[in-house]
Write a protein that holds these residues in place. Sequence first.
Motif, PDB file in Angstrom:
ATOM      1  N   LEU A  97       0.819  -1.213   0.000  1.00 47.84           N
ATOM      2  CA  LEU A  97       0.000   0.000   0.000  1.00 47.84           C
ATOM      3  C   LEU A  97       0.853   1.263   0.000  1.00 47.84           C
ATOM      4  O   LEU A  97       0.516   2.240  -0.655  1.00 47.84           O
ATOM      5  N   ARG A  98       1.916   1.244   0.745  1.00 45.41           N
ATOM      6  CA  ARG A  98       2.792   2.406   0.842  1.00 45.41           C
ATOM      7  C   ARG A  98       4.161   2.041   0.298  1.00 45.41           C
ATOM      8  O   ARG A  98       4.753   1.044   0.703  1.00 45.41           O
ATOM      9  N   ASP A  99       4.666   2.832  -0.622  1.00 45.59           N
ATOM     10  CA  ASP A  99       5.963   2.566  -1.236  1.00 45.59           C
ATOM     11  C   ASP A  99       7.052   3.233  -0.398  1.00 45.59           C
ATOM     12  O   ASP A  99       7.167   4.466  -0.392  1.00 45.59           O
ATOM     13  N   PRO A 100       7.883   2.453   0.311  1.00 44.84           N
ATOM     14  CA  PRO A 100       8.899   3.048   1.176  1.00 44.84           C
ATOM     15  C   PRO A 100      10.006   3.746   0.395  1.00 44.84           C
ATOM     16  O   PRO A 100      10.789   4.508   0.962  1.00 44.84           O
ATOM     17  N   ASN A 101      10.077   3.506  -0.911  1.00 40.56           N
ATOM     18  CA  ASN A 101      11.122   4.115  -1.726  1.00 40.56           C
ATOM     19  C   ASN A 101      10.711   5.482  -2.286  1.00 40.56           C
ATOM     20  O   ASN A 101      11.519   6.150  -2.925  1.00 40.56           O
ATOM     21  N   VAL A 102       9.473   5.870  -2.049  1.00 44.51           N
ATOM     22  CA  VAL A 102       8.986   7.156  -2.541  1.00 44.51           C
ATOM     23  C   VAL A 102       8.946   8.148  -1.384  1.00 44.51           C
ATOM     24  O   VAL A 102       8.345   7.876  -0.342  1.00 44.51           O
ATOM     25  N   GLN A 103       9.587   9.282  -1.553  1.00 46.77           N
ATOM     26  CA  GLN A 103       9.610  10.295  -0.511  1.00 46.77           C
ATOM     27  C   GLN A 103       8.321  11.121  -0.518  1.00 46.77           C
ATOM     28  O   GLN A 103       7.648  11.252  -1.541  1.00 46.77           O
ATOM     29  N   MET A 104       8.006  11.666   0.642  1.00 50.17           N
ATOM     30  CA  MET A 104       6.911  12.611   0.727  1.00 50.17           C
ATOM     31  C   MET A 104       7.210  13.820  -0.173  1.00 50.17           C
ATOM     32  O   MET A 104       8.357  14.261  -0.254  1.00 50.17           O
ATOM     33  N   PRO A 105       6.214  14.356  -0.860  1.00 49.13           N
ATOM     34  CA  PRO A 105       6.462  15.582  -1.632  1.00 49.13           C
ATOM     35  C   PRO A 105       6.932  16.707  -0.713  1.00 49.13           C
ATOM     36  O   PRO A 105       6.464  16.837   0.421  1.00 49.13           O
ATOM     37  N   SER A 106       7.853  17.509  -1.203  1.00 42.88           N
ATOM     38  CA  SER A 106       8.317  18.657  -0.442  1.00 42.88           C
ATOM     39  C   SER A 106       7.327  19.808  -0.608  1.00 42.88           C
ATOM     40  O   SER A 106       6.415  19.752  -1.447  1.00 42.88           O
ATOM     41  N   LEU A 107       7.506  20.845   0.200  1.00 44.09           N
ATOM     42  CA  LEU A 107       6.664  22.027   0.057  1.00 44.09           C
ATOM     43  C   LEU A 107       6.819  22.617  -1.339  1.00 44.09           C
ATOM     44  O   LEU A 107       5.841  23.063  -1.952  1.00 44.09           O
ATOM     45  N   ARG A 108       8.030  22.598  -1.868  1.00 35.98           N
ATOM     46  CA  ARG A 108       8.263  23.093  -3.225  1.00 35.98           C
ATOM     47  C   ARG A 108       7.497  22.255  -4.244  1.00 35.98           C
ATOM     48  O   ARG A 108       6.904  22.789  -5.188  1.00 35.98           O
ATOM     49  N   ASP A 109       7.532  20.929  -4.064  1.00 36.15           N
ATOM     50  CA  ASP A 109       6.773  20.049  -4.955  1.00 36.15           C
ATOM     51  C   ASP A 109       5.294  20.400  -4.912  1.00 36.15           C
ATOM     52  O   ASP A 109       4.620  20.477  -5.945  1.00 36.15           O
ATOM     53  N   PHE A 110       4.796  20.591  -3.692  1.00 32.10           N
ATOM     54  CA  PHE A 110       3.368  20.843  -3.548  1.00 32.10           C
ATOM     55  C   PHE A 110       2.974  22.171  -4.190  1.00 32.10           C
ATOM     56  O   PHE A 110       1.906  22.290  -4.803  1.00 32.10           O
ATOM     57  N   LEU A 111       3.830  23.168  -4.065  1.00 30.30           N
ATOM     58  CA  LEU A 111       3.497  24.484  -4.603  1.00 30.30           C
ATOM     59  C   LEU A 111       3.722  24.578  -6.113  1.00 30.30           C
ATOM     60  O   LEU A 111       2.985  25.277  -6.812  1.00 30.30           O
ATOM     61  N   CYS A 112       4.736  23.878  -6.622  1.00 30.33           N
ATOM     62  CA  CYS A 112       5.141  24.078  -8.016  1.00 30.33           C
ATOM     63  C   CYS A 112       5.172  22.805  -8.851  1.00 30.33           C
ATOM     64  O   CYS A 112       5.300  22.880 -10.078  1.00 30.33           O
ATOM     65  N   GLY A 113       5.099  21.641  -8.235  1.00 32.31           N
ATOM     66  CA  GLY A 113       5.274  20.404  -8.972  1.00 32.31           C
ATOM     67  C   GLY A 113       3.982  19.853  -9.542  1.00 32.31           C
ATOM     68  O   GLY A 113       2.891  20.346  -9.272  1.00 32.31           O
ATOM     69  N   GLY A 114       4.116  18.810 -10.353  1.00 28.69           N
ATOM     70  CA  GLY A 114       2.950  18.139 -10.917  1.00 28.69           C
ATOM     71  C   GLY A 114       2.427  18.844 -12.152  1.00 28.69           C
ATOM     72  O   GLY A 114       2.792  19.978 -12.464  1.00 28.69           O
TER      73      GLY A 114
END
Length: 359
Positions: free
Chosen positions: A22-39
Amino acid sequence: MKSSPLWTDKGFRNLHPIAPGLRDPNVQMPSLRDFLCGGDRRVPSGPLPAHNPLDDWRKLPGSGLRATWLGHSTVLLEIDGLRVLTDPVWGPRASPSRLAGPKRFQPVPVPLRQMPPIDLVLVSHDHYDHLDYPTIRELAKRDVPFVTSLGVGAHLEAFGVAPQRITELDWWESYRHPTADLTVTATPSQHFSGRGLKDRNATLWSSLAIRTPRHSVFFSGDTGLTDEFAVIRDRLGAFDLVMLEVGAYHPAWGDIHLGPDNALKALDLLGGGAFLPVHWGTFNLAMHAWDQPAETLLSLSAQRNVQLLMPRLGEAVEPSHADKATPWWREVDTVAIAPAVAETDAAPSPPKSMPWPLD
C-alpha cells in the motif's frame, strides 16, 4: 475517549497493520516546493460543469434514495424522506487560513443559505477538507443533529453547535435518529486526524454506514485499503450506495488513502453496490492531475462491470436507475480560458500549522 480500545497514550490508532504494497517506502513525501510548483494539470483549466439541484430536490426521489455530489466529500443524501449531509465543506480553502492553503476550484453549486432543511449532518473526522469552520458556524444556526467520531464534538461545540445536538461515536457504535427510523453506525477506517502540528490523532476518524429499513449507504470518509471492509459487509450487510474516496492519493501515503484502484478493491470487499466516487474534483491536495481519479475509474470500472455513478457537480442521481457514467470532466479542456488574474489574497505557502499530508 480514553476508554476506547482504539486509544493509546499517544492518541487514537489504526488497529490493523498496513497491508503489503500500500505504501511505497522508496517514494519520498512531496516537499513544500513540490506541492506548490510540482505536478502537471493539478487544477482544471476552467470551470467544471455544474447543476443547481434546487428544483430536483423539490421532488421526492421515486426510489426513495438519491445522492447529490456537491464537491469533494460533501454529498446530500435523500434517504426515505430524510436529508443527510456528509462532511459539509462550503469554505473557500481546506486550510486554517483564509489567505493560504488549497483553494477550491469553484463554489459549491448551491449556496449554503439556500440549502433545504437538513435532518442530520455527518462529520467523519477533523481534517480541514472535512470539518470546515465557516460551514459549521452557519449550520450551527439550524436545529440539526450532528453525528461524528470520538473527540470531534469538541471542535463542533467550539464552532457554535449546541452540545445536546452532538453525538460522538466509537467504531461499531450507532446513533438512531430521534424522529425517524434511520441509524448511523461508525465503522473502521485506516487514516489519521489532526488540525495542527501538536494534535495528531487526538480525535478519532471513521467511515459511516447509514441505514433505514429500505436502504443502506456506506460513506468512507478518508481511508486506506483494509480488510475491515469485509468485516463491515459481514456485520452490516450489503449497501445500495457506496461512496468511497478516490482522490488525493500518492505512493508515499498509500496506506491512508484509497485512490481509484484500491477503491474498487474496497468496493468488492463491501459486497458491491452502486459506486459514487468522492474526495476529488474540488481541492488540489496531491501531485496527480485533477481528473486522473475520474479517468482511471472510468477505465477500470468498464473492465470490472462496476455500476459507476459519475454525476456532475450538483446533479442528483438515484442509484437504482442512474445513467451510464460519461466523462463530463473532459469538457473543461475544450473551453478557452482567459489567463488567470493573480489573487490579492495569495500567499507563498500553506500555514505552518497544517499537518502533512494535508488530509
